[in-house]
Design an enzyme around this catalytic site. Structure first.
Site, PDB file in Angstrom:
ATOM      1  N   GLU A 159     -20.463  41.083  26.220  1.00  0.00           N
ATOM      2  CA  GLU A 159     -21.166  42.217  25.742  1.00  0.00           C
ATOM      3  C   GLU A 159     -22.213  42.904  25.840  1.00  0.00           C
ATOM      4  O   GLU A 159     -22.839  43.334  24.568  1.00  0.00           O
ATOM      5  CB  GLU A 159     -19.959  42.604  24.164  1.00  0.00           C
ATOM      6  N   GLU A 360     -11.622  37.367  25.479  1.00  0.00           N
ATOM      7  CA  GLU A 360     -10.850  37.770  24.083  1.00  0.00           C
ATOM      8  C   GLU A 360     -10.161  38.910  24.471  1.00  0.00           C
ATOM      9  O   GLU A 360     -10.465  40.132  25.307  1.00  0.00           O
ATOM     10  CB  GLU A 360     -13.308  38.107  23.631  1.00  0.00           C
TER      11      GLU A 360
HETATM   12  C1  PNW Z   1     -16.481  41.903  20.404  1.00  0.00           C
HETATM   13  N1  PNW Z   1     -17.002  48.669  19.723  1.00  0.00           N
HETATM   14  O1  PNW Z   1     -16.741  42.934  19.868  1.00  0.00           O
HETATM   15  C2  PNW Z   1     -17.130  40.464  19.706  1.00  0.00           C
HETATM   16  O2  PNW Z   1     -18.056  40.253  20.939  1.00  0.00           O
HETATM   17  C3  PNW Z   1     -16.745  39.592  18.687  1.00  0.00           C
HETATM   18  O3  PNW Z   1     -18.172  38.934  18.248  1.00  0.00           O
HETATM   19  C4  PNW Z   1     -15.989  40.685  17.422  1.00  0.00           C
HETATM   20  O4  PNW Z   1     -15.495  39.229  16.828  1.00  0.00           O
HETATM   21  C5  PNW Z   1     -14.971  40.958  18.069  1.00  0.00           C
HETATM   22  O5  PNW Z   1     -15.008  42.041  19.325  1.00  0.00           O
HETATM   23  C6  PNW Z   1     -14.224  41.989  17.316  1.00  0.00           C
HETATM   24  O6  PNW Z   1     -14.420  42.693  16.822  1.00  0.00           O
HETATM   25  C7  PNW Z   1     -17.119  44.256  19.434  1.00  0.00           C
HETATM   26  O7  PNW Z   1     -17.780  48.783  19.443  1.00  0.00           O
HETATM   27  C8  PNW Z   1     -17.256  44.361  18.583  1.00  0.00           C
HETATM   28  O8  PNW Z   1     -16.844  49.105  21.128  1.00  0.00           O
HETATM   29  C9  PNW Z   1     -17.408  46.634  18.651  1.00  0.00           C
HETATM   30  C10 PNW Z   1     -17.447  46.930  20.058  1.00  0.00           C
HETATM   31  C11 PNW Z   1     -16.338  46.147  20.930  1.00  0.00           C
HETATM   32  C12 PNW Z   1     -16.706  45.202  20.821  1.00  0.00           C
END
Ligand code: PNW
Length: 466
Positions: A159, A360
């Site tokens: 990401e 994921e």
């Molecule tokens: C992903 N957003 O994080 C990550 O790859 C993980 O480490 C995390 O624990 C998981 O999703 C759950 O949040 C994100 O704000 C964090 O768009 C924030 C965002 C998207 C993905």
């Protein structure tokens, strides 16, 4: 709801990341990362104490029938200063982990960057510095050199949008910068690092390598009810702009070797284009074998004049991010299983040659320990509904090779800390006891029958793993 079976070689698994589960942040010579500094030095400790308890966690996965495990490597465990001096005990850990996984019959998938940049590199500019991309390639080669003989699937980045824009524009993630220009420059350097890292992995013979992107369909509130709607021009423009910032900024360079034409003027206005050197995009666009897709939620927007830019989306002036009247997870993220199909349909149409893996998907809900266990029906239905959407996409021809659920364990949810629960396994952060939630037992059945049963998830009996 009928049964739904999946292709014969479909890979079922789970994902985690180093900072979120390992703990042991000052053990065996690990250097500090930007997350230790951003939160506070004690934040990543104990996490799930996985650095010590990894054998137990592998056993747990084995019991659930998991076929593939995506973990990330902590850069500062391996290179405490980010480059140069190698910390062998750090490499030893991943060596032991990989062996343990293979003994359990689980395929290790390694992610090289899941947001925990060595603080030493941050002190020299972090991702705003082009050198960081060069150091990444050195790091990639080093890790491959140690475990590449046993790890067949590699992801350079997890990401990059989140790491670049939440880390440098909105500043809610480490390193906590609030500079729109830094965010675009960092995004480019991460893409460059992906290209250089890919080259380093290939040079040593990596069997399968790619990158993980968080992709979301971008739509208007009206489209939630009817995707075939024709949008007014201003809304269409708003949707295209957010799609460029969030999805195409990464998809196009990686899969087509260029930035989207409609993104470049935005980047130029905010950051200039001086950080993009001749030849960079050829490197970024080197063929990958597999695109990892993280899907959680759609992005819902419409045009609204004089709206200021969202802090995480520099360049989004005049676009309103809408809250929508749908069910949400505890994070407040709208639940839209068909959004996964939209993402996959789009990828199949625009990049038909690219193999995909869901790297994921999962949900945070408030879990209630109810005496005899954790009956997380909401998480089960979330996953079930997304798997049905995935089944639909496979029917439409999407080349999805597997599904990795986020996440195996309740863990450190970045800026939100320990209170968010994404795990199918509960972790008591005081005793470090693991407890299978109902969703874990249900997922075990999904894996066993390679698909979904006719019945809705119901409540299996409790099991614990010592
Ligand atoms: C992903 N957003 O994080 C990550 O790859 C993980 O480490 C995390 O624990 C998981 O999703 C759950 O949040 C994100 O704000 C964090 O768009 C924030 C965002 C998207 C993905």
């Amino acid at each position: 709801m009928g049964t739904a079976s999946f292709p014969e070689n479909f890979v079922w698994g789970v994902s985690t990341s180093a900072f979120q589960i390992e703990g042991a942040t000052d053990q065996d010579g690990r250097g500090p990362s930007i997350w230790d500094r951003f939160a506070d030095e004690a934040y990543g400790d104990p996490a799930c104490d996985h650095y010590v308890r990894y054998r137990e966690d592998v056993r747990l996965m084995q019991d659930l029938g998991i076929a593939a495990y995506r973990f990330s490597v902590s850069w500062s465990r391996v290179l405490p200063e980010g480059h140069g001096r190698v910390n062998n005990p750090g490499l030893d850990f991943y060596d032991r982990l990989v062996d343990e996984l293979l003994r359990a019959g689980i395929a290790p998938y390694a992610t090289l960057y899941h947001w925990d940049l060595p603080q030493a590199l941050q002190d020299r500019g972090g991702w705003t510095s082009r050198d960081t991309a060069l150091h990444f390639a050195e790091y990639a080669g080093l890790v491959y050199d140690r475990i590449g003989d046993r790890v067949d699937t590699w992801f350079t980045f997890n990401e990059p949008w989140v790491a670049a824009f939440l880390g440098h524009a909105s500043g809610v993630h480490a390193p906590g910068r609030q500079s729109a220009a830094d965010a675009f420059v960092s995004a480019h350097h991460m893409l460059l690092a992906h290209g250089l890292g890919l080259e380093a992995l290939r040079a040593q013979g990596a069997a399968r390598a790619g990158v993980v992107l968080n992709l979301s369909p971008v739509l208007t509130p009206a489209q939630l009810g009817d995707m075939s709607l024709d949008l007014p021009e201003e809304d269409a423009e708003a949707v295209a702009r957010i799609d460029a910032l969030h999805n195409r900024q990464f998809l196009e360079p990686v899969l087509r070797g260029h930035y989207p034409a409609d993104l470049l003027p935005l980047v130029e206005k905010i950051a200039g284009l001086g950080h993009i050197h001749d030849g960079d995009l050829d490197l970024v666009g080197r063929p990958i074998d597999l695109l990892g897709v993280n899907y959680y939620t759609p992005i819902v927007v419409r045009a609204q004049p004089s709206t200021p830019a969202d802090p995480a989306f520099p360049g989004s002036e005049g676009v309103l991010f809408c809250s929508v009247p749908t069910a949400v997870t505890a994070m407040g993220w709208p639940i839209m299983p068909s959004g996964l199909s939209l993402v996959l349909r789009r990828l199949s149409e625009e990049y038909p040659e690219t193999e995909l893996m869901i790297t994921e998907n999962g949900a945070d809900f408030v879990d209630v320990v109810a005496g005899d266990g954790i009956h997380d029906l909401d998480r089960m239905s979330f996953v079930e509904e997304h798997l049905r959407a995935l089944r639909t996409s496979l029917d439409e021809g999407a080349r999805v090779r597997g599904y990795l659920l986020w996440s195996l364990l309740d863990c450190v949810e970045w800026a939100d800390g320990y209170r968010r629960k994404f795990g199918i396994v509960h972790v008591d952060f005081t005793t470090q006891r693991r407890l299978l939630k109902d969703s874990a037992l249900w997922y075990r059945d999904v894996i066993k029958r390679n698909g979904l049963g006719a019945e809705r998830p119901k409540r299996p009996t409790l099991e614990t793993v010592a």
